[in-house]
Design a protein around this motif. Sequence first.
Motif, PDB file in Angstrom:
ATOM      1  N   PHE A  20       0.914  -1.180  -0.326  1.00 58.76           N
ATOM      2  CA  PHE A  20       0.076   0.319  -0.217  1.00 58.76           C
ATOM      3  C   PHE A  20       1.270   1.762   0.224  1.00 58.76           C
ATOM      4  O   PHE A  20       0.403   2.412  -0.093  1.00 58.76           O
ATOM      5  N   TRP A  21       1.958   0.774   0.306  1.00 53.64           N
ATOM      6  CA  TRP A  21       2.882   2.465   0.591  1.00 53.64           C
ATOM      7  C   TRP A  21       3.728   2.358  -1.675  1.00 53.64           C
ATOM      8  O   TRP A  21       3.788   3.403  -1.157  1.00 53.64           O
ATOM      9  N   LEU A  63       1.489   8.879  -5.801  1.00 48.78           N
ATOM     10  CA  LEU A  63       2.478   9.968  -6.018  1.00 48.78           C
ATOM     11  C   LEU A  63       3.137  10.605  -7.313  1.00 48.78           C
ATOM     12  O   LEU A  63       2.683  11.578  -7.753  1.00 48.78           O
ATOM     13  N   PHE A 109      -4.035  -0.429   7.695  1.00 45.13           N
ATOM     14  CA  PHE A 109      -4.625   0.229   6.466  1.00 45.13           C
ATOM     15  C   PHE A 109      -5.390   0.895   6.117  1.00 45.13           C
ATOM     16  O   PHE A 109      -6.536   1.205   6.110  1.00 45.13           O
ATOM     17  N   GLY A 114       0.335   2.284   9.862  1.00 45.95           N
ATOM     18  CA  GLY A 114      -0.458   1.520   8.867  1.00 45.95           C
ATOM     19  C   GLY A 114      -1.770   2.379   8.517  1.00 45.95           C
ATOM     20  O   GLY A 114      -1.878   2.948   7.396  1.00 45.95           O
ATOM     21  N   VAL A 159      -0.241   6.201   7.380  1.00 51.79           N
ATOM     22  CA  VAL A 159      -0.014   6.024   6.064  1.00 51.79           C
ATOM     23  C   VAL A 159      -1.729   6.450   5.326  1.00 51.79           C
ATOM     24  O   VAL A 159      -1.719   7.281   4.367  1.00 51.79           O
ATOM     25  N   ARG A 161      -2.704   9.661   3.029  1.00 50.02           N
ATOM     26  CA  ARG A 161      -2.856   9.940   2.011  1.00 50.02           C
ATOM     27  C   ARG A 161      -3.383  10.284   1.447  1.00 50.02           C
ATOM     28  O   ARG A 161      -3.741  11.379  -0.413  1.00 50.02           O
ATOM     29  N   LEU A 209      -2.026  13.321  -0.048  1.00 47.10           N
ATOM     30  CA  LEU A 209      -0.632  12.937  -0.735  1.00 47.10           C
ATOM     31  C   LEU A 209       0.459  13.742  -1.439  1.00 47.10           C
ATOM     32  O   LEU A 209       0.850  14.176  -1.235  1.00 47.10           O
ATOM     33  N   ASP A 210      -0.446  14.499  -2.205  1.00 47.21           N
ATOM     34  CA  ASP A 210      -0.144  15.788  -3.867  1.00 47.21           C
ATOM     35  C   ASP A 210       0.424  17.236  -2.554  1.00 47.21           C
ATOM     36  O   ASP A 210       1.317  17.126  -3.390  1.00 47.21           O
ATOM     37  N   PRO A 265       3.453  14.993   1.758  1.00 49.62           N
ATOM     38  CA  PRO A 265       3.111  13.863   1.496  1.00 49.62           C
ATOM     39  C   PRO A 265       3.479  13.250   3.209  1.00 49.62           C
ATOM     40  O   PRO A 265       3.941  12.019   2.791  1.00 49.62           O
ATOM     41  N   SER A 316       2.200  10.126   5.066  1.00 50.24           N
ATOM     42  CA  SER A 316       2.322   8.944   4.232  1.00 50.24           C
ATOM     43  C   SER A 316       3.506   7.858   4.397  1.00 50.24           C
ATOM     44  O   SER A 316       3.768   7.275   4.799  1.00 50.24           O
ATOM     45  N   VAL A 317       4.549   8.967   3.489  1.00 46.23           N
ATOM     46  CA  VAL A 317       6.172   8.793   3.487  1.00 46.23           C
ATOM     47  C   VAL A 317       6.965   8.477   4.506  1.00 46.23           C
ATOM     48  O   VAL A 317       7.333   7.340   4.756  1.00 46.23           O
ATOM     49  N   GLY A 337       5.232   5.004   6.034  1.00 44.88           N
ATOM     50  CA  GLY A 337       5.521   3.871   4.949  1.00 44.88           C
ATOM     51  C   GLY A 337       7.319   3.750   5.196  1.00 44.88           C
ATOM     52  O   GLY A 337       7.345   2.684   5.312  1.00 44.88           O
ATOM     53  N   LEU A 338       8.113   5.062   5.687  1.00 43.43           N
ATOM     54  CA  LEU A 338       9.641   4.196   5.352  1.00 43.43           C
ATOM     55  C   LEU A 338       9.477   3.634   6.466  1.00 43.43           C
ATOM     56  O   LEU A 338      10.569   2.834   6.660  1.00 43.43           O
TER      57      LEU A 338
END
Lengths: 329, 320
Positions: free
Chosen positions: A155-156, A163, B260, B271, B274, B278, B281-282, B285, B288-289, B292-293
């Motif tokens: 999902f990531w 993006l 998630f 999850g 993230v 979302r 996101l635009d 970000p 979420s980033v 997730g990292l």
Amino acid sequence: MTGYIIRRVLLNFLVIFILATFVFIAVRILPGDYTVEQIATRQFAGGGVEGESVEDLMEEAREALGLHGSIIEQYGRYIRDVARGDFGISLQTRQSTISETREALPYTLQLGTMTLLVALVIGIPFGCLSAWRKGSRLDAALRVTAMLGLAAPTFWTATIGTLIVLETGWIHLDVLGHPGIWEDPWGSIQLFLIPAIAGGVGIGAILMRLVRSEMIAVMGTDYVRTARAKGLAETAVAVHHGLRSALPTIITLLGLLVAVVVGGTIILEVMFNIPGMGQRMIRAIGGRDLPMIQTLALSIAVMVVFANLVVDIITAVVDPRISVSASDV
Amino acid sequence: MAEDLGRAGPEGVLVPELVPSRARMRTTIARFLRSDAPGAVGLVVIAVMVFIVIFGVMITPYTKDQIFTEVNPEYDPRSTSPGALAETRSAFLAGPSWDHWLGTDTKGRDLLTRLMYGSRISVSIGVGAAFFGVLAGSIIGLTSGFAGGKVDLVIQRLVDAMIAFPGLLLLLLIVQVGERSYTLTLLALSVGVTFGSSRIVRAATMKTRGETYVEAARAMGASKMRVVLRHVLPNIVDPIIIIFSISIGANILAEASLAFLNLSVPGPSWGQIVNEGRAFLDSKPLMSVSAGLAITIVVLSFNVVGDSVRDWLDPHQRAR
């Protein structure tokens, strides 16, 4: 060979029977009355008939859901209905669950196939390359990438992919229209591309690691040395002697990966608003739509079981040793 | 020198030293660090992670639900629009600053603090489910492999069916039975590990069952229980440790997937973070980033260490 296939098919029916039983138990662990009560009150709120109590409605709802009678009776009825192909009606949409599933199936199949294709395109060439250049910097870089692909949640990766697409505008994601492959092939492929890549990267990484270790093992054997000694080109050796004998193992793994692919589509369908089986499953769980959960879970499981059957048969064709030695299966 | 070879038992017999001396431990660790650099790095990351899991919550000055405010740039007491009437507003997805290293989340809470809380959920469930799952899988595998015959046949067909279930679908079916809770998620993930690991334990058991020392123990009249616990189990510990260490990373990933989908533990699970980020996101970000990292790094470390453990205990695999 025929005997082997018959045995496998019979075994699969046994497995499906056990799966059906498991789904029955899983869906019924929660006291059924919670659902029944909800339905009853919903009907009640929607203007019940004068003089009709919630109790009566609950009894009716139990009947409708097949939750009446003892648990043994319920189980008997359930197995009989499943065997007949009668899966009941969705509580949310009031449609037959089997037709809902049939509508959802093409989307899931398309996403699953595209994911598997991405995985193959990544896994096999890079796995061979990594094995061929074993110990080099290229090999090290490929192995690190594979480890990253395994570790990053689908999902990531899909989020990051979205993006990038949003920033660059390379692809048009028609999330609201969710076009099917027959109506708008190009739009459909564009929408499915990011999820397929996101799902395919992780599975490709698993595949790549296996292809690498298989190829290294095979390329060290005597017959490969003989093939080299008689002057065959290295690529011919790798393809005809190396990959050919690594093939049964790779196909077997692909069979196991089908379950992983299908599991992965669930989350991707939710993310990209693809109306496949996974998205419907999540919606059904949210609404405690028991017949729908039951039907979807069973159909997905049956799909995986039969995909595995096909893979087993292909493996037996590719590797004749199996149908002979597996007589005890 | 006698110390290295063994120590004198009570009857004066030389008993082999089973517990490695401290000096030997040190050289073992040093050799490991030299021979397996990725494993060593992974181990360091996991050590840092465990530190954060235990102490992170004490270090951070904030709590996970504390909402921060910022000066409302649109503040205008004479305005009629409701957004402009308050002097302050919650710091919605504020960028990184000295006060908030990773900024704030969609509700104006400190993101780093929430990630630290999330690490507790991810790591404890990942390790816990691996433990309980492998434990249950070992019991099933030992029973099936040692008993053989009809018992084995029945258990194996059940395992066949359960393995045919796609992992996430099995988790969903278990999670849907009740309210979202820690115990339920842990249970679901444990079940997810159980059947696969039972296969491996069964195979190892069957291999051991035919060994002469098992036969000898039986001939001496040892009970079945004793044979299993004293003769079979100690010889299949290696594969059990391998599946335990390899399944941790997969469990963390699976928990993140459930989170998630909003079907895991309520709270700041990675999850879920993230997923919450979302929608923005635009423009922003980071939320979420970063979450997730965090998942990727932790799973990567556990996977790398899992591979090292396998190479260490099963050198056959490394040769390939």
